[in-house]
Design an enzyme around this catalytic site. Structure first.
Site, PDB file in Angstrom:
ATOM      1  N   PHE A 126       4.764   1.105  10.269  1.00 58.15           N
ATOM      2  CA  PHE A 126       3.814   1.848   9.456  1.00 58.15           C
ATOM      3  C   PHE A 126       4.539   2.912   8.628  1.00 58.15           C
ATOM      4  O   PHE A 126       5.760   2.936   8.550  1.00 58.15           O
ATOM      5  CB  PHE A 126       2.735   2.471  10.346  1.00 58.15           C
ATOM      6  CG  PHE A 126       1.594   1.541  10.676  1.00 58.15           C
ATOM      7  CD1 PHE A 126       1.689   0.172  10.496  1.00 58.15           C
ATOM      8  CD2 PHE A 126       0.397   2.041  11.188  1.00 58.15           C
ATOM      9  CE1 PHE A 126       0.645  -0.677  10.805  1.00 58.15           C
ATOM     10  CE2 PHE A 126      -0.655   1.204  11.500  1.00 58.15           C
ATOM     11  CZ  PHE A 126      -0.542  -0.155  11.318  1.00 58.15           C
ATOM     12  N   SER A 127       3.788   3.812   8.032  1.00 58.01           N
ATOM     13  CA  SER A 127       4.328   4.758   7.046  1.00 58.01           C
ATOM     14  C   SER A 127       5.303   5.765   7.654  1.00 58.01           C
ATOM     15  O   SER A 127       5.287   6.051   8.850  1.00 58.01           O
ATOM     16  CB  SER A 127       3.185   5.505   6.361  1.00 58.01           C
ATOM     17  OG  SER A 127       2.444   4.647   5.546  1.00 58.01           O
ATOM     18  N   TRP A 171      -9.158   2.288  -0.198  1.00 58.18           N
ATOM     19  CA  TRP A 171      -9.496   1.396   0.906  1.00 58.18           C
ATOM     20  C   TRP A 171     -10.914   0.857   0.795  1.00 58.18           C
ATOM     21  O   TRP A 171     -11.282  -0.080   1.511  1.00 58.18           O
ATOM     22  CB  TRP A 171      -9.295   2.108   2.242  1.00 58.18           C
ATOM     23  CG  TRP A 171      -7.864   2.137   2.679  1.00 58.18           C
ATOM     24  CD1 TRP A 171      -7.073   3.233   2.857  1.00 58.18           C
ATOM     25  CD2 TRP A 171      -7.044   1.005   3.015  1.00 58.18           C
ATOM     26  NE1 TRP A 171      -5.809   2.869   3.264  1.00 58.18           N
ATOM     27  CE2 TRP A 171      -5.768   1.505   3.369  1.00 58.18           C
ATOM     28  CE3 TRP A 171      -7.259  -0.373   3.023  1.00 58.18           C
ATOM     29  CZ2 TRP A 171      -4.727   0.663   3.747  1.00 58.18           C
ATOM     30  CZ3 TRP A 171      -6.211  -1.204   3.404  1.00 58.18           C
ATOM     31  CH2 TRP A 171      -4.970  -0.695   3.756  1.00 58.18           C
ATOM     32  N   ARG A 221       0.525   9.295  13.471  1.00 54.14           N
ATOM     33  CA  ARG A 221       1.307   8.533  12.497  1.00 54.14           C
ATOM     34  C   ARG A 221       1.705   9.322  11.249  1.00 54.14           C
ATOM     35  O   ARG A 221       1.338  10.462  11.063  1.00 54.14           O
ATOM     36  CB  ARG A 221       0.539   7.285  12.067  1.00 54.14           C
ATOM     37  CG  ARG A 221      -0.849   7.506  11.479  1.00 54.14           C
ATOM     38  CD  ARG A 221      -1.468   6.150  11.148  1.00 54.14           C
ATOM     39  NE  ARG A 221      -2.829   6.229  10.664  1.00 54.14           N
ATOM     40  CZ  ARG A 221      -3.904   6.133  11.436  1.00 54.14           C
ATOM     41  NH1 ARG A 221      -3.772   5.978  12.741  1.00 54.14           N
ATOM     42  NH2 ARG A 221      -5.122   6.200  10.912  1.00 54.14           N
ATOM     43  N   ASP A 222       2.507   8.619  10.416  1.00 54.41           N
ATOM     44  CA  ASP A 222       2.878   9.023   9.056  1.00 54.41           C
ATOM     45  C   ASP A 222       3.806  10.240   9.019  1.00 54.41           C
ATOM     46  O   ASP A 222       3.510  11.241   8.356  1.00 54.41           O
ATOM     47  CB  ASP A 222       1.634   9.293   8.207  1.00 54.41           C
ATOM     48  CG  ASP A 222       0.620   8.171   8.242  1.00 54.41           C
ATOM     49  OD1 ASP A 222       1.018   7.038   8.535  1.00 54.41           O
ATOM     50  OD2 ASP A 222      -0.565   8.429   7.974  1.00 54.41           O
ATOM     51  N   ASN A 281       0.839  -1.192   0.000  1.00 54.33           N
ATOM     52  CA  ASN A 281       0.000   0.000   0.000  1.00 54.33           C
ATOM     53  C   ASN A 281       0.877   1.245   0.000  1.00 54.33           C
ATOM     54  O   ASN A 281       1.625   1.445  -0.962  1.00 54.33           O
ATOM     55  CB  ASN A 281      -1.104  -0.023   1.066  1.00 54.33           C
ATOM     56  CG  ASN A 281      -0.669  -0.148   2.502  1.00 54.33           C
ATOM     57  OD1 ASN A 281      -0.134  -1.176   2.918  1.00 54.33           O
ATOM     58  ND2 ASN A 281      -0.938   0.881   3.283  1.00 54.33           N
ATOM     59  N   ASP A 282       0.845   2.101   0.995  1.00 56.05           N
ATOM     60  CA  ASP A 282       1.466   3.425   0.904  1.00 56.05           C
ATOM     61  C   ASP A 282       2.938   3.391   0.503  1.00 56.05           C
ATOM     62  O   ASP A 282       3.726   2.599   1.050  1.00 56.05           O
ATOM     63  CB  ASP A 282       1.417   4.143   2.261  1.00 56.05           C
ATOM     64  CG  ASP A 282       0.020   4.276   2.813  1.00 56.05           C
ATOM     65  OD1 ASP A 282      -0.928   3.790   2.176  1.00 56.05           O
ATOM     66  OD2 ASP A 282      -0.116   4.856   3.901  1.00 56.05           O
ATOM     67  N   GLU A 339      -4.834  11.220   7.057  1.00 58.14           N
ATOM     68  CA  GLU A 339      -3.642  10.381   7.034  1.00 58.14           C
ATOM     69  C   GLU A 339      -2.595  10.980   6.094  1.00 58.14           C
ATOM     70  O   GLU A 339      -2.890  11.825   5.246  1.00 58.14           O
ATOM     71  CB  GLU A 339      -3.970   8.952   6.586  1.00 58.14           C
ATOM     72  CG  GLU A 339      -4.843   8.181   7.555  1.00 58.14           C
ATOM     73  CD  GLU A 339      -4.966   6.716   7.176  1.00 58.14           C
ATOM     74  OE1 GLU A 339      -4.676   5.877   8.044  1.00 58.14           O
ATOM     75  OE2 GLU A 339      -5.358   6.403   6.039  1.00 58.14           O
TER      76      GLU A 339
END
Length: 481
Positions: free
Chosen positions: A83-84, A285, A150-151, A26-27, A203
Protein backbone atom coordinates in the site's frame (compact mmCIF):
# COMPACT_ATOMS: atom_id res chain seq x y z
CA UNK A 1 -20.63 -15.51 -19.46
CA UNK A 2 -17.69 -13.45 -20.71
CA UNK A 3 -17.78 -9.67 -20.91
CA UNK A 4 -16.97 -7.77 -24.07
CA UNK A 5 -13.38 -6.72 -24.63
CA UNK A 6 -12.97 -3.03 -23.65
CA UNK A 7 -12.40 -0.66 -26.53
CA UNK A 8 -9.17 1.40 -26.34
CA UNK A 9 -9.77 5.12 -25.71
CA UNK A 10 -6.64 6.91 -27.00
CA UNK A 11 -8.51 10.21 -27.41
CA UNK A 12 -8.85 10.38 -23.61
CA UNK A 13 -5.17 9.62 -22.89
CA UNK A 14 -3.71 12.76 -21.22
CA UNK A 15 -0.89 14.52 -23.04
CA UNK A 16 0.79 16.24 -20.07
CA UNK A 17 -0.52 14.24 -17.09
CA UNK A 18 1.03 10.95 -16.03
CA UNK A 19 -0.81 7.72 -16.79
CA UNK A 20 0.72 4.23 -16.95
CA UNK A 21 0.90 2.49 -20.31
CA UNK A 22 -1.77 0.11 -19.06
CA UNK A 23 -3.66 -1.05 -15.99
CA UNK A 24 -4.77 0.56 -12.74
CA UNK A 25 -3.16 3.51 -10.91
CA UNK A 26 -4.21 5.39 -7.78
CA UNK A 27 -2.20 7.14 -5.03
CA UNK A 28 1.24 8.57 -5.85
CA UNK A 29 3.88 7.02 -3.58
CA UNK A 30 7.54 7.56 -2.73
CA UNK A 31 7.90 10.87 -4.59
CA UNK A 32 11.61 11.65 -4.37
CA UNK A 33 14.25 13.54 -6.31
CA UNK A 34 17.62 11.75 -6.48
CA UNK A 35 20.26 13.93 -8.09
CA UNK A 36 18.64 15.35 -11.22
CA UNK A 37 16.08 12.56 -11.55
CA UNK A 38 12.55 12.59 -10.17
CA UNK A 39 11.27 9.16 -9.13
CA UNK A 40 7.53 8.63 -9.18
CA UNK A 41 6.07 5.54 -7.57
CA UNK A 42 2.36 4.86 -7.45
CA UNK A 43 -0.27 2.37 -6.35
CA UNK A 44 -0.56 0.02 -9.28
CA UNK A 45 -2.19 -3.20 -10.35
CA UNK A 46 0.25 -4.65 -12.92
CA UNK A 47 -2.32 -7.23 -14.01
CA UNK A 48 -5.49 -5.29 -14.77
CA UNK A 49 -7.61 -2.17 -14.54
CA UNK A 50 -9.19 -2.95 -11.15
CA UNK A 51 -7.98 -2.00 -7.67
CA UNK A 52 -6.21 -5.29 -6.88
CA UNK A 53 -2.71 -6.83 -6.66
CA UNK A 54 -1.40 -3.60 -5.12
CA UNK A 55 2.23 -2.88 -5.98
CA UNK A 56 4.43 0.17 -6.51
CA UNK A 57 4.67 1.15 -10.17
CA UNK A 58 7.71 3.25 -11.10
CA UNK A 59 8.52 6.04 -13.56
CA UNK A 60 11.30 8.63 -13.79
CA UNK A 61 11.64 12.09 -15.27
CA UNK A 62 14.03 15.04 -15.40
CA UNK A 63 11.30 17.68 -15.71
CA UNK A 64 8.21 16.19 -13.97
CA UNK A 65 6.40 16.15 -17.33
CA UNK A 66 8.10 13.64 -19.62
CA UNK A 67 8.14 10.25 -17.96
CA UNK A 68 9.86 6.96 -18.64
CA UNK A 69 7.96 4.03 -17.17
CA UNK A 70 9.96 1.18 -15.60
CA UNK A 71 9.26 -2.30 -14.30
CA UNK A 72 7.29 -2.54 -11.07
CA UNK A 73 9.56 -1.43 -8.23
CA UNK A 74 7.82 -3.15 -5.32
CA UNK A 75 5.58 -6.04 -6.44
CA UNK A 76 2.87 -7.32 -4.13
CA UNK A 77 4.20 -9.97 -1.74
CA UNK A 78 2.71 -13.27 -0.72
CA UNK A 79 2.42 -12.06 2.88
CA UNK A 80 0.96 -8.63 2.12
CA UNK A 81 -0.08 -6.13 -0.53
CA UNK A 82 2.06 -3.02 -1.03
CA UNK A 83 0.00 0.00 0.00
CA UNK A 84 0.94 3.69 0.07
CA UNK A 85 4.09 5.22 1.54
CA UNK A 86 7.01 7.56 0.93
CA UNK A 87 10.72 7.57 0.13
CA UNK A 88 13.75 9.61 1.26
CA UNK A 89 17.43 9.84 0.44
CA UNK A 90 19.31 8.73 3.59
CA UNK A 91 22.22 11.11 3.03
CA UNK A 92 24.06 10.29 6.26
CA UNK A 93 23.34 6.55 6.12
CA UNK A 94 21.44 6.58 9.40
CA UNK A 95 19.81 3.33 8.28
CA UNK A 96 23.12 1.55 7.81
CA UNK A 97 21.94 0.30 4.42
CA UNK A 98 24.83 1.81 2.45
CA UNK A 99 27.49 -0.80 1.81
CA UNK A 100 31.19 -0.45 1.08
CA UNK A 101 31.67 0.49 -2.55
CA UNK A 102 28.23 2.07 -3.03
CA UNK A 103 28.53 5.20 -5.14
CA UNK A 104 25.70 7.06 -3.39
CA UNK A 105 23.57 6.98 -0.23
CA UNK A 106 20.60 4.63 -0.05
CA UNK A 107 17.09 5.66 -1.00
CA UNK A 108 14.75 4.26 1.65
CA UNK A 109 11.01 3.71 1.33
CA UNK A 110 8.50 3.17 4.12
CA UNK A 111 5.28 1.58 2.91
CA UNK A 112 2.19 -0.04 4.39
CA UNK A 113 2.06 -3.80 4.16
CA UNK A 114 -1.60 -4.83 4.10
CA UNK A 115 -2.63 -8.31 5.14
CA UNK A 116 -6.14 -9.75 5.34
CA UNK A 117 -6.90 -8.25 8.76
CA UNK A 118 -3.92 -6.05 9.64
CA UNK A 119 -1.71 -3.23 8.39
CA UNK A 120 1.85 -2.30 9.44
CA UNK A 121 4.77 -0.28 8.09
CA UNK A 122 7.64 -1.97 6.24
CA UNK A 123 10.96 -0.85 4.80
CA UNK A 124 12.41 -1.19 1.30
CA UNK A 125 15.56 0.35 -0.14
CA UNK A 126 17.62 1.08 -3.23
CA UNK A 127 21.43 1.25 -3.39
CA UNK A 128 21.63 2.56 -6.97
CA UNK A 129 19.82 5.94 -6.77
CA UNK A 130 16.33 4.49 -6.93
CA UNK A 131 16.74 2.36 -10.06
CA UNK A 132 16.33 -1.09 -8.48
CA UNK A 133 14.69 -1.98 -5.18
CA UNK A 134 15.03 -4.53 -2.40
CA UNK A 135 12.69 -5.40 0.43
CA UNK A 136 14.03 -4.91 3.92
CA UNK A 137 13.40 -7.27 6.83
CA UNK A 138 10.37 -9.54 6.66
CA UNK A 139 9.06 -8.03 9.89
CA UNK A 140 7.50 -4.56 10.01
CA UNK A 141 9.51 -1.63 11.37
CA UNK A 142 6.36 -0.07 12.87
CA UNK A 143 3.43 -2.21 13.99
CA UNK A 144 0.69 -1.36 16.47
CA UNK A 145 -1.39 -4.47 15.89
CA UNK A 146 -4.10 -2.47 14.13
CA UNK A 147 -6.40 -3.56 11.33
CA UNK A 148 -6.15 -0.09 9.72
CA UNK A 149 -2.88 1.81 10.14
CA UNK A 150 -1.34 3.15 6.97
CA UNK A 151 0.23 5.64 4.54
CA UNK A 152 3.55 6.62 6.22
CA UNK A 153 4.99 9.98 5.11
CA UNK A 154 8.59 10.35 6.32
CA UNK A 155 10.94 13.35 6.42
CA UNK A 156 14.12 14.44 8.20
CA UNK A 157 13.55 17.05 10.93
CA UNK A 158 16.83 18.87 11.42
CA UNK A 159 16.11 20.73 14.70
CA UNK A 160 15.27 17.48 16.56
CA UNK A 161 17.82 15.43 14.57
CA UNK A 162 15.44 12.60 13.75
CA UNK A 163 13.27 11.14 11.06
CA UNK A 164 9.61 11.95 11.58
CA UNK A 165 6.83 9.82 10.18
CA UNK A 166 3.15 10.74 9.88
CA UNK A 167 0.88 7.68 9.77
CA UNK A 168 -2.90 7.66 9.81
CA UNK A 169 -5.39 5.94 12.11
CA UNK A 170 -8.21 5.99 9.54
CA UNK A 171 -11.20 5.04 11.68
CA UNK A 172 -10.20 7.30 14.57
CA UNK A 173 -9.69 10.28 12.17
CA UNK A 174 -6.21 10.83 13.59
CA UNK A 175 -2.67 11.38 12.34
CA UNK A 176 -0.04 9.72 14.54
CA UNK A 177 3.50 11.15 14.56
CA UNK A 178 6.55 8.97 15.20
CA UNK A 179 10.27 9.63 15.51
CA UNK A 180 13.27 7.50 14.53
CA UNK A 181 17.06 7.90 14.50
CA UNK A 182 17.56 5.29 11.77
CA UNK A 183 14.29 4.49 9.92
CA UNK A 184 14.24 1.05 11.57
CA UNK A 185 13.11 1.79 15.13
CA UNK A 186 10.20 4.15 15.73
CA UNK A 187 8.74 5.70 18.88
CA UNK A 188 5.46 7.52 19.33
CA UNK A 189 5.63 11.34 19.49
CA UNK A 190 2.01 12.56 19.48
CA UNK A 191 -1.42 12.17 17.92
CA UNK A 192 -3.41 14.85 16.08
CA UNK A 193 -7.17 14.80 15.57
CA UNK A 194 -10.02 14.39 15.05
CA UNK A 195 -10.30 17.92 13.62
CA UNK A 196 -11.83 19.68 10.66
CA UNK A 197 -13.84 17.30 8.48
CA UNK A 198 -14.15 13.96 10.25
CA UNK A 199 -17.26 12.49 8.63
CA UNK A 200 -15.28 9.92 6.66
CA UNK A 201 -12.12 7.96 7.40
CA UNK A 202 -8.77 9.77 7.11
CA UNK A 203 -6.02 8.70 4.72
CA UNK A 204 -2.62 9.76 3.27
CA UNK A 205 -1.26 12.33 5.74
CA UNK A 206 1.60 14.72 5.00
CA UNK A 207 3.47 17.21 7.19
CA UNK A 208 5.85 19.76 5.68
CA UNK A 209 7.36 23.20 6.27
CA UNK A 210 6.70 26.29 4.13
CA UNK A 211 7.72 29.95 4.47
CA UNK A 212 5.13 32.71 4.38
CA UNK A 213 5.52 35.95 2.43
CA UNK A 214 7.89 37.36 5.06
CA UNK A 215 10.09 34.25 5.07
CA UNK A 216 8.85 32.96 8.43
CA UNK A 217 8.51 29.17 8.50
CA UNK A 218 5.22 27.45 9.27
CA UNK A 219 4.06 23.85 9.05
CA UNK A 220 1.24 22.37 7.00
CA UNK A 221 -0.54 19.15 7.96
CA UNK A 222 -2.60 17.66 5.11
CA UNK A 223 -4.89 14.66 5.45
CA UNK A 224 -7.45 13.25 3.03
CA UNK A 225 -11.05 12.46 3.91
CA UNK A 226 -13.00 9.61 2.36
CA UNK A 227 -16.34 11.40 2.74
CA UNK A 228 -17.49 14.96 3.28
CA UNK A 229 -15.31 16.55 0.59
CA UNK A 230 -16.28 19.92 -0.92
CA UNK A 231 -18.21 18.23 -3.77
CA UNK A 232 -19.24 15.21 -1.75
CA UNK A 233 -17.10 12.10 -1.47
CA UNK A 234 -13.34 12.28 -1.14
CA UNK A 235 -11.31 15.42 -0.53
CA UNK A 236 -8.09 16.81 0.92
CA UNK A 237 -8.02 19.15 3.92
CA UNK A 238 -5.07 20.97 5.47
CA UNK A 239 -4.14 22.86 8.63
CA UNK A 240 -1.44 25.54 9.04
CA UNK A 241 0.43 25.66 12.34
CA UNK A 242 3.66 24.85 14.18
CA UNK A 243 5.65 21.65 14.68
CA UNK A 244 8.24 21.42 17.48
CA UNK A 245 9.67 18.02 16.58
CA UNK A 246 6.98 16.13 18.46
CA UNK A 247 3.61 17.92 18.35
CA UNK A 248 1.77 19.68 15.54
CA UNK A 249 -0.32 22.64 16.75
CA UNK A 250 -2.78 24.20 14.26
CA UNK A 251 -3.23 27.98 14.29
CA UNK A 252 -6.27 28.22 12.07
CA UNK A 253 -9.22 26.28 10.70
CA UNK A 254 -9.13 23.35 8.31
CA UNK A 255 -9.33 24.34 4.65
CA UNK A 256 -9.81 22.38 1.46
CA UNK A 257 -6.67 21.94 -0.61
CA UNK A 258 -8.76 21.53 -3.77
CA UNK A 259 -12.43 22.23 -4.49
CA UNK A 260 -12.75 19.82 -7.39
CA UNK A 261 -14.01 16.28 -7.39
CA UNK A 262 -10.74 14.73 -8.59
CA UNK A 263 -7.91 15.49 -6.17
CA UNK A 264 -6.90 12.87 -3.61
CA UNK A 265 -3.87 11.40 -1.85
CA UNK A 266 -1.54 14.34 -2.56
CA UNK A 267 1.95 13.99 -1.11
CA UNK A 268 4.96 16.26 -1.32
CA UNK A 269 8.13 15.45 -3.19
CA UNK A 270 11.18 14.71 -1.04
CA UNK A 271 14.62 16.10 -1.88
CA UNK A 272 13.58 19.13 -3.99
CA UNK A 273 15.85 21.93 -2.68
CA UNK A 274 14.44 25.42 -2.83
CA UNK A 275 10.92 24.42 -3.77
CA UNK A 276 8.00 22.47 -2.36
CA UNK A 277 5.96 20.38 -4.77
CA UNK A 278 3.18 17.87 -4.53
CA UNK A 279 1.25 15.54 -6.83
CA UNK A 280 -2.14 13.90 -6.30
CA UNK A 281 -4.27 11.14 -7.74
CA UNK A 282 -6.70 12.74 -10.19
CA UNK A 283 -9.84 10.78 -9.44
CA UNK A 284 -12.47 10.09 -6.79
CA UNK A 285 -13.34 6.85 -5.05
CA UNK A 286 -16.98 7.66 -5.87
CA UNK A 287 -16.38 6.38 -9.41
CA UNK A 288 -12.67 5.57 -9.92
CA UNK A 289 -13.36 1.89 -10.65
CA UNK A 290 -16.03 2.82 -13.21
CA UNK A 291 -14.10 5.22 -15.42
CA UNK A 292 -14.33 4.05 -19.07
CA UNK A 293 -10.68 4.46 -20.09
CA UNK A 294 -8.69 1.59 -21.59
CA UNK A 295 -6.04 0.10 -21.42
CA UNK A 296 -5.25 2.29 -18.39
CA UNK A 297 -7.46 3.52 -15.56
CA UNK A 298 -6.39 6.51 -13.46
CA UNK A 299 -4.09 9.52 -13.77
CA UNK A 300 -2.11 11.93 -11.62
CA UNK A 301 -2.40 15.70 -11.40
CA UNK A 302 0.36 17.95 -12.59
CA UNK A 303 3.00 18.62 -9.98
CA UNK A 304 2.21 21.87 -8.18
CA UNK A 305 4.43 24.48 -6.57
CA UNK A 306 3.29 25.16 -3.00
CA UNK A 307 3.47 28.33 -0.93
CA UNK A 308 1.78 30.18 1.95
CA UNK A 309 0.06 33.53 1.70
CA UNK A 310 -2.49 35.53 3.65
CA UNK A 311 -5.99 34.91 2.33
CA UNK A 312 -8.93 37.30 2.27
CA UNK A 313 -9.59 36.61 5.97
CA UNK A 314 -6.02 37.51 6.96
CA UNK A 315 -5.12 33.90 7.84
CA UNK A 316 -2.41 31.86 6.12
CA UNK A 317 -3.65 29.82 3.18
CA UNK A 318 -1.86 27.24 1.07
CA UNK A 319 -1.18 28.37 -2.50
CA UNK A 320 -0.80 26.02 -5.47
CA UNK A 321 0.25 26.81 -9.03
CA UNK A 322 1.34 24.52 -11.87
CA UNK A 323 5.02 23.58 -11.90
CA UNK A 324 7.16 26.15 -13.70
CA UNK A 325 8.48 23.52 -16.14
CA UNK A 326 5.05 23.55 -17.80
CA UNK A 327 6.03 26.78 -19.55
CA UNK A 328 8.62 24.81 -21.55
CA UNK A 329 5.77 23.06 -23.37
CA UNK A 330 4.12 26.28 -24.52
CA UNK A 331 3.74 26.51 -28.28
CA UNK A 332 1.39 28.90 -30.08
CA UNK A 333 0.51 32.07 -28.19
CA UNK A 334 -2.51 34.37 -28.40
CA UNK A 335 -3.09 37.60 -26.42
CA UNK A 336 -6.63 38.13 -25.15
CA UNK A 337 -8.75 41.15 -24.24
CA UNK A 338 -12.35 40.30 -23.40
CA UNK A 339 -15.20 42.77 -22.93
CA UNK A 340 -18.97 42.32 -23.25
CA UNK A 341 -18.60 43.39 -26.88
CA UNK A 342 -15.48 41.37 -27.71
CA UNK A 343 -15.78 37.63 -26.91
CA UNK A 344 -13.22 35.21 -28.29
CA UNK A 345 -13.39 31.76 -29.86
CA UNK A 346 -10.16 29.75 -30.03
CA UNK A 347 -9.53 26.50 -31.91
CA UNK A 348 -8.44 23.49 -29.86
CA UNK A 349 -5.81 21.29 -31.49
CA UNK A 350 -6.45 17.58 -30.76
CA UNK A 351 -2.73 16.88 -30.24
CA UNK A 352 -2.16 19.76 -27.81
CA UNK A 353 -3.16 20.69 -24.27
CA UNK A 354 -4.11 24.27 -23.41
CA UNK A 355 -2.92 26.87 -20.89
CA UNK A 356 -5.12 29.93 -20.28
CA UNK A 357 -4.12 32.82 -18.01
CA UNK A 358 -6.46 35.78 -17.38
CA UNK A 359 -6.69 38.80 -15.11
CA UNK A 360 -10.26 39.82 -14.28
CA UNK A 361 -11.32 43.29 -13.14
CA UNK A 362 -13.64 43.67 -10.11
CA UNK A 363 -17.26 42.54 -10.65
CA UNK A 364 -16.37 40.65 -13.85
CA UNK A 365 -18.53 37.68 -14.85
CA UNK A 366 -16.60 35.33 -17.13
CA UNK A 367 -17.70 32.17 -18.93
CA UNK A 368 -15.39 29.63 -20.57
CA UNK A 369 -16.88 26.78 -22.60
CA UNK A 370 -15.20 23.79 -24.21
CA UNK A 371 -17.35 22.56 -27.09
CA UNK A 372 -17.38 19.71 -29.57
CA UNK A 373 -19.79 18.41 -32.18
CA UNK A 374 -21.74 16.93 -29.25
CA UNK A 375 -22.18 20.34 -27.58
CA UNK A 376 -20.70 21.68 -24.34
CA UNK A 377 -18.12 19.32 -22.89
CA UNK A 378 -17.11 21.59 -20.02
CA UNK A 379 -18.40 24.98 -18.84
CA UNK A 380 -16.70 27.31 -16.35
CA UNK A 381 -18.21 30.46 -14.85
CA UNK A 382 -16.28 32.88 -12.63
CA UNK A 383 -18.69 35.38 -11.07
CA UNK A 384 -16.73 38.05 -9.21
CA UNK A 385 -19.94 39.96 -8.54
CA UNK A 386 -21.18 37.10 -6.34
CA UNK A 387 -17.81 35.57 -5.41
CA UNK A 388 -18.49 32.12 -6.87
CA UNK A 389 -16.88 29.75 -9.32
CA UNK A 390 -18.82 26.96 -10.99
CA UNK A 391 -17.69 24.17 -13.26
CA UNK A 392 -20.17 21.96 -15.10
CA UNK A 393 -19.29 18.66 -16.71
CA UNK A 394 -21.96 16.62 -18.48
CA UNK A 395 -22.13 12.86 -18.22
CA UNK A 396 -23.18 11.59 -21.62
CA UNK A 397 -22.69 8.23 -23.30
CA UNK A 398 -20.77 5.75 -21.14
CA UNK A 399 -20.36 8.39 -18.41
CA UNK A 400 -24.14 8.58 -17.97
CA UNK A 401 -23.90 5.20 -16.25
CA UNK A 402 -21.24 6.37 -13.77
CA UNK A 403 -22.95 7.57 -10.56
CA UNK A 404 -21.70 10.87 -9.20
CA UNK A 405 -19.70 11.91 -12.25
CA UNK A 406 -21.81 14.54 -14.00
CA UNK A 407 -22.95 17.75 -12.35
CA UNK A 408 -21.95 21.23 -11.26
CA UNK A 409 -19.10 21.91 -8.84
CA UNK A 410 -19.06 25.21 -6.96
CA UNK A 411 -16.30 26.96 -5.02
CA UNK A 412 -15.95 30.35 -3.27
CA UNK A 413 -13.58 32.76 -5.02
CA UNK A 414 -10.76 34.20 -2.87
CA UNK A 415 -11.70 37.84 -3.43
CA UNK A 416 -10.27 40.83 -1.57
CA UNK A 417 -12.32 43.95 -0.92
CA UNK A 418 -12.69 45.80 -4.22
CA UNK A 419 -10.09 43.62 -5.94
CA UNK A 420 -9.99 41.70 -9.18
CA UNK A 421 -8.78 38.15 -9.66
CA UNK A 422 -6.27 36.18 -11.68
CA UNK A 423 -7.39 32.89 -13.17
CA UNK A 424 -5.40 30.09 -14.77
CA UNK A 425 -6.89 27.06 -16.47
CA UNK A 426 -4.89 24.09 -17.75
CA UNK A 427 -6.89 21.79 -20.05
CA UNK A 428 -5.69 18.35 -21.08
CA UNK A 429 -7.59 15.78 -23.12
CA UNK A 430 -9.52 14.52 -20.09
CA UNK A 431 -8.81 16.93 -17.26
CA UNK A 432 -9.17 20.52 -16.13
CA UNK A 433 -7.01 22.08 -13.39
CA UNK A 434 -8.03 25.57 -12.34
CA UNK A 435 -6.12 28.02 -10.13
CA UNK A 436 -7.40 31.41 -8.91
CA UNK A 437 -6.14 34.22 -6.71
CA UNK A 438 -2.47 33.36 -7.13
CA UNK A 439 -3.24 29.76 -6.25
CA UNK A 440 -5.36 30.41 -3.13
CA UNK A 441 -8.06 28.36 -4.86
CA UNK A 442 -7.53 25.15 -6.82
CA UNK A 443 -10.18 23.03 -8.49
CA UNK A 444 -9.40 19.78 -10.34
CA UNK A 445 -11.94 17.84 -12.38
CA UNK A 446 -11.79 15.04 -14.89
CA UNK A 447 -13.97 15.23 -17.97
CA UNK A 448 -14.31 12.75 -20.82
CA UNK A 449 -15.58 14.47 -23.99
CA UNK A 450 -18.27 12.71 -25.97
CA UNK A 451 -16.60 14.03 -29.13
CA UNK A 452 -13.22 15.63 -29.80
CA UNK A 453 -13.25 19.20 -28.39
CA UNK A 454 -12.93 21.73 -31.19
CA UNK A 455 -13.41 25.22 -29.74
CA UNK A 456 -12.85 27.24 -26.60
CA UNK A 457 -15.39 30.05 -26.17
CA UNK A 458 -14.60 32.96 -23.82
CA UNK A 459 -17.00 35.76 -22.97
CA UNK A 460 -17.61 38.31 -20.22
CA UNK A 461 -21.10 39.49 -19.28
CA UNK A 462 -19.69 42.43 -17.33
CA UNK A 463 -16.25 43.85 -16.55
CA UNK A 464 -13.28 42.78 -18.61
CA UNK A 465 -10.53 40.19 -18.73
CA UNK A 466 -7.06 40.40 -20.24
CA UNK A 467 -4.41 37.77 -20.58
CA UNK A 468 -3.04 35.15 -22.90
CA UNK A 469 -3.50 31.61 -24.06
CA UNK A 470 -0.99 29.01 -25.17
CA UNK A 471 -1.26 25.62 -26.79
CA UNK A 472 0.94 23.06 -25.02
CA UNK A 473 2.91 20.38 -26.80
CA UNK A 474 2.34 16.86 -25.54
CA UNK A 475 4.95 15.89 -22.97
CA UNK A 476 5.80 12.59 -24.65
CA UNK A 477 8.62 10.46 -23.26
CA UNK A 478 11.69 11.11 -21.18
CA UNK A 479 13.87 14.02 -22.39
CA UNK A 480 17.58 13.61 -22.87
CA UNK A 481 20.08 14.18 -20.10
Amino acid sequence: MSSATPVPTPAWRPLIHFTPRQHWINDPNGLVQVGKVYHLFYQHNPQGTEHANMSWGHATSRDLLRWQEHDVALPGREAHAIFSGSAVVDTHNTSGLRQRGDASPPVVALYTGAGHSWQAQYLAYSRDDGETWHFGPDHPVLDEGRADFRDPKVFWHGPSEQWVGAVVYPDERQVALYGSPNLHVWTSLSVFGPAGEAGGIWEVPDLFALPDETGREHWVLKVDVFAGGPQGGTGAQYFVGDFDGAVFTPHGPARWADYGKDFYAAITWSGTPGRCLWTAWQSSWDYATRLPTHPWRGALTLARELGLRRGPDGELWLTQVPLRELENLRDHHLPLHLTPDTPATLPLAPDHAFDLSLSLTPQTVLTVRVTSAAGDELALRADLAHGTLTLERPARGTLAEVPGFGGTHTAPLPLTQGGGLDLRLVLDTSSAELFAGGGLLALSDLYFPEAVPELLHLAVESGEATGQAWTLRGAGGEPGA
